[in-house]
Motif scaffolding. Structure first.
Motif, PDB file in Angstrom:
ATOM      1  N   ILE A  75       0.762  -1.176   0.048  1.00 32.74           N
ATOM      2  CA  ILE A  75      -0.197   0.111   0.060  1.00 32.74           C
ATOM      3  C   ILE A  75       0.969   1.176  -0.104  1.00 32.74           C
ATOM      4  O   ILE A  75       2.087   1.081   0.603  1.00 32.74           O
ATOM      5  CB  ILE A  75      -1.058   0.039   1.383  1.00 32.74           C
ATOM      6  N   GLY A  76       0.467   2.340  -0.769  1.00 32.39           N
ATOM      7  CA  GLY A  76       1.377   3.388  -0.708  1.00 32.39           C
ATOM      8  C   GLY A  76       0.808   4.836  -1.250  1.00 32.39           C
ATOM      9  O   GLY A  76      -0.435   4.697  -1.705  1.00 32.39           O
ATOM     10  N   TYR A 100      -1.517  10.591  -4.969  1.00 32.55           N
ATOM     11  CA  TYR A 100      -1.784   9.138  -5.449  1.00 32.55           C
ATOM     12  C   TYR A 100      -1.648   8.220  -4.485  1.00 32.55           C
ATOM     13  O   TYR A 100      -0.883   8.201  -3.535  1.00 32.55           O
ATOM     14  CB  TYR A 100      -0.813   8.822  -6.613  1.00 32.55           C
ATOM     15  N   LEU A 101      -2.785   7.447  -4.247  1.00 28.93           N
ATOM     16  CA  LEU A 101      -3.052   6.354  -3.134  1.00 28.93           C
ATOM     17  C   LEU A 101      -3.380   5.301  -3.675  1.00 28.93           C
ATOM     18  O   LEU A 101      -4.419   5.176  -4.682  1.00 28.93           O
ATOM     19  CB  LEU A 101      -3.929   6.873  -2.196  1.00 28.93           C
ATOM     20  N   TYR A 102      -2.673   3.964  -3.423  1.00 26.68           N
ATOM     21  CA  TYR A 102      -3.005   2.962  -4.044  1.00 26.68           C
ATOM     22  C   TYR A 102      -2.833   1.521  -3.116  1.00 26.68           C
ATOM     23  O   TYR A 102      -2.159   1.576  -2.048  1.00 26.68           O
ATOM     24  CB  TYR A 102      -2.087   2.550  -5.383  1.00 26.68           C
ATOM     25  N   ILE A 103      -3.232   0.384  -3.642  1.00 29.28           N
ATOM     26  CA  ILE A 103      -2.949  -0.815  -2.956  1.00 29.28           C
ATOM     27  C   ILE A 103      -2.463  -1.875  -4.127  1.00 29.28           C
ATOM     28  O   ILE A 103      -3.088  -1.694  -5.143  1.00 29.28           O
ATOM     29  CB  ILE A 103      -4.015  -1.548  -2.113  1.00 29.28           C
ATOM     30  N   SER A 120       2.953  -7.106 -11.550  1.00 28.04           N
ATOM     31  CA  SER A 120       2.151  -6.394 -10.608  1.00 28.04           C
ATOM     32  C   SER A 120       0.775  -6.143 -11.328  1.00 28.04           C
ATOM     33  O   SER A 120       0.615  -5.652 -12.184  1.00 28.04           O
ATOM     34  CB  SER A 120       3.023  -5.294  -9.914  1.00 28.04           C
ATOM     35  N   ALA A 121       0.039  -5.714  -9.951  1.00 26.18           N
ATOM     36  CA  ALA A 121      -1.304  -4.971 -10.595  1.00 26.18           C
ATOM     37  C   ALA A 121      -1.907  -3.895  -9.232  1.00 26.18           C
ATOM     38  O   ALA A 121      -1.407  -4.422  -8.068  1.00 26.18           O
ATOM     39  CB  ALA A 121      -2.567  -5.968 -10.716  1.00 26.18           C
ATOM     40  N   LYS A 122      -2.230  -2.863  -9.579  1.00 30.23           N
ATOM     41  CA  LYS A 122      -2.462  -1.802  -8.551  1.00 30.23           C
ATOM     42  C   LYS A 122      -3.740  -1.264  -8.927  1.00 30.23           C
ATOM     43  O   LYS A 122      -4.070  -0.944  -9.983  1.00 30.23           O
ATOM     44  CB  LYS A 122      -1.192  -0.819  -8.529  1.00 30.23           C
ATOM     45  N   ILE A 123      -4.522  -0.754  -7.753  1.00 30.54           N
ATOM     46  CA  ILE A 123      -5.798  -0.265  -7.938  1.00 30.54           C
ATOM     47  C   ILE A 123      -5.833   1.037  -6.980  1.00 30.54           C
ATOM     48  O   ILE A 123      -5.131   0.871  -5.812  1.00 30.54           O
ATOM     49  CB  ILE A 123      -7.041  -0.995  -7.660  1.00 30.54           C
ATOM     50  N   ASN A 162      -3.843  -0.217 -12.842  1.00 29.46           N
ATOM     51  CA  ASN A 162      -2.469  -0.165 -13.669  1.00 29.46           C
ATOM     52  C   ASN A 162      -1.832  -1.634 -13.247  1.00 29.46           C
ATOM     53  O   ASN A 162      -1.782  -2.227 -12.286  1.00 29.46           O
ATOM     54  CB  ASN A 162      -1.800   0.876 -12.792  1.00 29.46           C
ATOM     55  N   LEU A 163      -1.376  -2.171 -14.453  1.00 29.22           N
ATOM     56  CA  LEU A 163      -0.523  -3.390 -14.594  1.00 29.22           C
ATOM     57  C   LEU A 163       0.729  -2.838 -15.051  1.00 29.22           C
ATOM     58  O   LEU A 163       1.035  -2.125 -15.798  1.00 29.22           O
ATOM     59  CB  LEU A 163      -1.283  -4.253 -15.606  1.00 29.22           C
ATOM     60  N   SER A 164       1.628  -3.939 -14.220  1.00 24.33           N
ATOM     61  CA  SER A 164       2.949  -3.536 -14.706  1.00 24.33           C
ATOM     62  C   SER A 164       3.951  -4.814 -14.608  1.00 24.33           C
ATOM     63  O   SER A 164       3.543  -5.838 -14.047  1.00 24.33           O
ATOM     64  CB  SER A 164       3.758  -2.706 -13.793  1.00 24.33           C
ATOM     65  N   ALA A 165       5.143  -4.721 -15.535  1.00 23.15           N
ATOM     66  CA  ALA A 165       5.843  -6.005 -15.637  1.00 23.15           C
ATOM     67  C   ALA A 165       7.473  -5.429 -15.314  1.00 23.15           C
ATOM     68  O   ALA A 165       7.663  -4.631 -15.984  1.00 23.15           O
ATOM     69  CB  ALA A 165       5.631  -6.715 -16.895  1.00 23.15           C
TER      70      ALA A 165
END
Length: 319
Positions: A75-76, A100-103, A120-123, A162-165
């Motif tokens: 969480i960030g 910007y706040l996400y988990i 990774s996946a973040k919402i 957001n998705l990331s690799a």
């Protein structure tokens, strides 16, 4: 009686040694702030705070190529402002204000050939609901910093997926130095882009399948085959980044800007940005530390200055 005490001590020592070698979990935090560099600035990416938990998964022995597998949760929050949080007028607003706040969650696949793929996946949310203004105001009030006056121009609320690799690969190694390829790609309505560059490490480092460098110090495997029981090394990581979209600069991908009835101010991204990261990492029996400085070129066309910040990560490993 003495023999029993010796036997008990031996059992305890064996148990502690086993416990020390099998560290399948780790938890901790990362703190970013431009004030860590002691330059007296408070601009652009000015503060970030992240909480991490990582759990090592069992590696299927039938897959002979996989050395380690780590599941992560985080969480960030990130906070951005202009060249200052106090502006004489809107004409000085050279970078949008945004929180910007996400988990998020990630799966890190680490291979014996010292390559890894981290998915990774973040919402999250960008905008007032992310809490950027109250957190920065709390910090400034607590430590007696200057008054803030320009958050009314911040990016409006928008949900992000957001998705990331991330992909890393060892290129070459000597006894005290190695070099690897680092790369990433982001895709989503919040952040879309990619980056690539080398990473040079100097000192006592471990293979990329169980190292601070690839966030893989949590492991269920024995430490017997590691290069070092403890890591202590310096690193340099230059990178070229291509940015296609950034919601903290441009606002929502699907809304008109500025939104009707708001004072929202957006900016224009620079499609190419260069970054340099210098740091030192340590991984001991329980604690992990990483301290680094990041220097970026301008990533918004209106920005007056380039920007930089310091980062501190502390993790604790346990079973």
């Amino acid at each position: 009686m003495k023999l029993k005490l010796i036997a008990l001590a031996a059992c305890l020592f064996t148990g502690l040694s086993t416990f020390a070698q099998n560290r399948g979990n780790e938890a901790g935090f990362q703190s970013d702030n431009d004030s860590f560099l002691g330059q007296g600035s408070d601009r652009y990416y000015t503060n970030g705070f992240f909480i991490y938990y990582r759990h090592a998964l069992d590696v299927n022995k039938a897959n002979s190529n996989l050395a380690n597998k780590v599941l992560g949760f985080e969480i960030g929050q990130k906070i951005y402002n202009a060249q200052s949080g106090y502006l004489p007028s809107i004409e000085y607003l050279d970078r949008p204000f945004a929180g910007y706040l996400y988990i998020g969650s990630s799966l890190n696949l680490l291979y014996k050939n010292e390559s890894n793929l981290k998915l990774s996946a973040k919402i999250g949310i960008v905008g007032p609901a992310a809490g950027g203004y109250p957190i920065q105001k709390f910090i400034h009030n607590t430590f007696g910093f200057y008054h803030l006056n320009s958050w009314q121009y911040q990016i409006r609320n928008d949900a992000e997926l957001n998705l990331s690799a991330e992909y890393n690969k060892l290129l070459g190694r000597s006894a005290w130095a190695d070099i690897s390829l680092t790369s990433y790609a982001n895709l989503g309505n919040g952040f879309t882009g990619a980056g690539v560059g080398p990473m040079l490490r100097l000192g006592n480092f471990n293979q990329l399948f169980q190292s601070v460098s690839t966030q893989s110090t949590a492991s269920k495997n024995s430490n017997a085959n590691l290069l070092h029981q403890h890591e202590l090394f310096f690193y340099y990581k230059p990178q070229i980044n291509v940015v296609a979209y950034d919601a903290t600069v441009q606002g929502s991908l699907f809304k008109d800007h500025p939104e009707a009835g708001t004072q929202e101010v957006t900016g224009d991204i620079k499609p190419v940005m260069f970054s340099n990261q210098l740091g030192a990492s340590y991984a001991g029996g329980r604690f992990i530390f990483d301290l680094s400085a990041i220097f970026n070129t301008k990533d918004v066309k209106q920005m007056v200055h380039s920007h930089q910040w310091g980062s501190l990560t502390v993790l604790y490993r346990f079973n």
